[in-house]
Design a protein around this motif. Structure first.
Motif, PDB file in Angstrom:
ATOM      1  N   GLN A  45       4.305 -11.452  15.066  1.00 53.25           N
ATOM      2  CA  GLN A  45       5.681 -10.984  15.017  1.00 53.25           C
ATOM      3  C   GLN A  45       6.421 -11.512  13.802  1.00 53.25           C
ATOM      4  N   PHE A  65      10.857 -10.238  11.106  1.00 56.07           N
ATOM      5  CA  PHE A  65      10.722 -10.613  12.509  1.00 56.07           C
ATOM      6  C   PHE A  65      11.324  -9.519  13.358  1.00 56.07           C
ATOM      7  N   ARG A  66      10.511  -8.917  14.214  1.00 55.68           N
ATOM      8  CA  ARG A  66      10.931  -7.872  15.144  1.00 55.68           C
ATOM      9  C   ARG A  66      11.755  -6.783  14.465  1.00 55.68           C
ATOM     10  N   ASP A  67      11.169  -6.162  13.453  1.00 58.81           N
ATOM     11  CA  ASP A  67      11.779  -5.049  12.731  1.00 58.81           C
ATOM     12  C   ASP A  67      13.093  -5.423  12.063  1.00 58.81           C
TER      13      ASP A  67
END
Length: 96
Positions: A45, A65-67
Motif C-alpha cells: 500500500q 498511499f491508498r491512491d
C-alpha cells in the motif's frame, strides 16, 4: 615478518570476498522479501515515488498511499506532512 605478510596476503582477499558476498546477499534478499510471487510489489500500500535532498539532514519525499500522493518533509527530528493530492496519471512530456 614474512609469515605475517603471507597471512595478510591470504586473509585480505577472503575478507573482501565475505564483505562483497554479504552485501550482495542483503540486496538480493531485500528484493525477494515482501513480494508476492508473480507480481513484483503487488499488495503493497505504501510506495516511495521520489526523494529530493534540500540540505544536509533535510529531504522532501513523495509517497503513494491508498491512491493519494503525499509530500513529506523529512528531518533528523521526524516527518511532517506538507501536502496531499489525489493520484494523477502520468502526464506525457510536452514536445517543443
Amino acid at each position: 615478518m614474512l609469515e605475517y605478510l603471507l597471512r595478510l596476503a591470504l586473509l585480505l582477499p577472503v575478507l573482501a570476498g565475505l564483505i562483497w558476498g554479504s552485501l550482495w546477499l542483503t540486496r538480493w534478499l531485500q528484493t525477494r522479501l515482501g513480494q508476492t510471487p508473480g507480481a513484483p510489489g503487488a499488495g503493497r500500500q505504501l510506495q516511495l515515488i521520489e526523494t529530493s535532498l534540500i540540505a544536509p539532514g533535510m529531504k522532501l519525499a513523495v509517497v503513494r498511499f491508498r491512491d493519494r500522493e503525499i509530500l513529506l518533509g523529512c528531518t533528523r527530528q521526524g516527518l511532517v506532512r506538507l501536502g496531499e493530492a489525489p493520484l494523477t496519471a502520468a502526464v506525457p512530456a510536452e514536445s517543443e
